[in-house]
Scaffold this active site. Sequence first.
Site, mmCIF file in Angstrom:
data_model
loop_
_atom_site.group_PDB
_atom_site.id
_atom_site.type_symbol
_atom_site.label_atom_id
_atom_site.label_comp_id
_atom_site.label_asym_id
_atom_site.label_seq_id
_atom_site.Cartn_x
_atom_site.Cartn_y
_atom_site.Cartn_z
ATOM 1 N N HIS A 78 0.852 -1.187 0.000
ATOM 2 C CA HIS A 78 0.000 0.000 0.000
ATOM 3 C C HIS A 78 0.888 1.237 0.000
ATOM 4 O O HIS A 78 1.824 1.350 0.798
ATOM 5 C CB HIS A 78 -0.931 -0.001 1.211
ATOM 6 C CG HIS A 78 -2.070 -0.949 1.079
ATOM 7 N ND1 HIS A 78 -2.621 -1.635 2.153
ATOM 8 C CD2 HIS A 78 -2.791 -1.334 -0.008
ATOM 9 C CE1 HIS A 78 -3.624 -2.396 1.719
ATOM 10 N NE2 HIS A 78 -3.739 -2.228 0.424
ATOM 11 N N GLU A 97 1.801 3.390 3.048
ATOM 12 C CA GLU A 97 2.433 2.613 4.109
ATOM 13 C C GLU A 97 3.923 2.406 3.806
ATOM 14 O O GLU A 97 4.527 1.409 4.167
ATOM 15 C CB GLU A 97 1.690 1.284 4.271
ATOM 16 C CG GLU A 97 0.228 1.493 4.657
ATOM 17 C CD GLU A 97 -0.625 0.234 4.632
ATOM 18 O OE1 GLU A 97 -0.052 -0.873 4.518
ATOM 19 O OE2 GLU A 97 -1.861 0.337 4.733
ATOM 20 N N HIS A 116 2.538 -4.173 6.606
ATOM 21 C CA HIS A 116 1.642 -3.052 6.388
ATOM 22 C C HIS A 116 1.725 -2.121 7.595
ATOM 23 O O HIS A 116 2.437 -2.371 8.557
ATOM 24 C CB HIS A 116 0.200 -3.555 6.213
ATOM 25 C CG HIS A 116 -0.048 -4.298 4.936
ATOM 26 N ND1 HIS A 116 -0.780 -3.767 3.896
ATOM 27 C CD2 HIS A 116 0.350 -5.524 4.521
ATOM 28 C CE1 HIS A 116 -0.830 -4.638 2.895
ATOM 29 N NE2 HIS A 116 -0.152 -5.722 3.253
ATOM 30 N N GLU A 155 0.650 -5.429 10.820
ATOM 31 C CA GLU A 155 0.328 -4.009 10.789
ATOM 32 C C GLU A 155 1.254 -3.287 11.758
ATOM 33 O O GLU A 155 1.014 -3.222 12.963
ATOM 34 C CB GLU A 155 -1.136 -3.779 11.178
ATOM 35 C CG GLU A 155 -2.146 -4.430 10.250
ATOM 36 C CD GLU A 155 -2.321 -3.665 8.939
ATOM 37 O OE1 GLU A 155 -1.719 -2.578 8.799
ATOM 38 O OE2 GLU A 155 -3.057 -4.157 8.056
#
Length: 402
Positions: A165, A168, A311, A370
């Site tokens: 992404h 990110e 991420h 994450e």
Amino acid sequence: MRQYIANRGDTVSRIAALHGLTPEHVIQGNPWVGRQSYLYPGQVLFLPSSPRKRYAVQEGDTPERITSLFKVNLEDLEKLNPGVTSGRCCTPGKILVIPPPIPDRVVFLRGEYGPADVESDIDSLLVQYPFIQAATIGTSVLGKPLHVLKIGNGTRHLHVNAALHANEWLTSPCLMSFIEEYAAAYAEGLEWNGHNPEVWFQNWTLWVVPMANPDGVELVQEGVLPDHPFYDDLMRWNGGRSSFRHWKANIRGVDLGDQFPAHWEEERERRGVRQPSHRDYSGPEPLSEPEAAALAALAEEAPGEAAVSLHSQGGEIYWNYRGYEPPESRELAAQLAVASSYRAVELTGSDAGYKDWFIQTFRKPGFTVELGIGKNPLPLADFEDMALETGLILATLLSNVK
């Protein structure tokens, strides 16, 4: 005050780092910068003189002690303080001007970390650690190379990617930082946070794609000018907004996190996004985008024992996928959570991600991590903590996957 003319690719953070300033220094001298989404080539900025660190010589100091204390080069110290190396200017009470410190590592932030930084750092790492191998697994929509690093000689393979992404992108230097620390510890025969890199090297081959979405990362960091081949489309897909800080997709407005053939149709229906957008558009079909297709092809070429997709943000580790995951995934996720202080989360209602596809295809442990807490893009100040957490997670996998 000095004048500086902005070049293509310049950002406030990059200019500040180049001139030994903080972004606040740059904005203070150019208040309009804080109201403008991006810099444009040709814009003139006024930069204050770089603040120099100063030091009062103490009893017993030598030039060598001072350079060691501040981690600076002796020649640079002499240039700013003529005569210091001869001892004439190294008397107690003498005020010395201290030059910028010598970077003690290849991977560090010089402002935002973009595609050019990845390439530069890879070149430097290959010189310093010739046992690292580098190649490309394809190109992005705009033709940027999709770099892959390979380290280790083991028969077991671990796949890791970052910056799928666009906003990110801070995950990229976190992953590159771990590669450098792994390589340095292995080269010197040292442990890394209680782990043995020599064992990793003998047992594992680590495949790393540090920036899976370089076009999107560049868009987030630098914005878009009218001469960009996708300018009109991007402005339309972005609702006319000039800032792309929130952009997750690739340059064609396809969310690479929804591109993999793992119940793709269901994810597409759930998202309900039918045209290119800054996020959540799954594309016209699975693996329609070269970046996603390249990641899948790499994993199929060298099937792995595990995979990690980095991420941000949330401080969570997703480890399951529709019951396809092997029994050991739950325990591994718990170990990763302990190592990183993140939460291991059993996720439902999400499909078509890289981790999902990897688990479904190979029936091996796969994880979406994450990193960090906050709002993307996360601040540069979070890099050090996130880099350590990245390393601890990967080290735990390399040491515990059976």
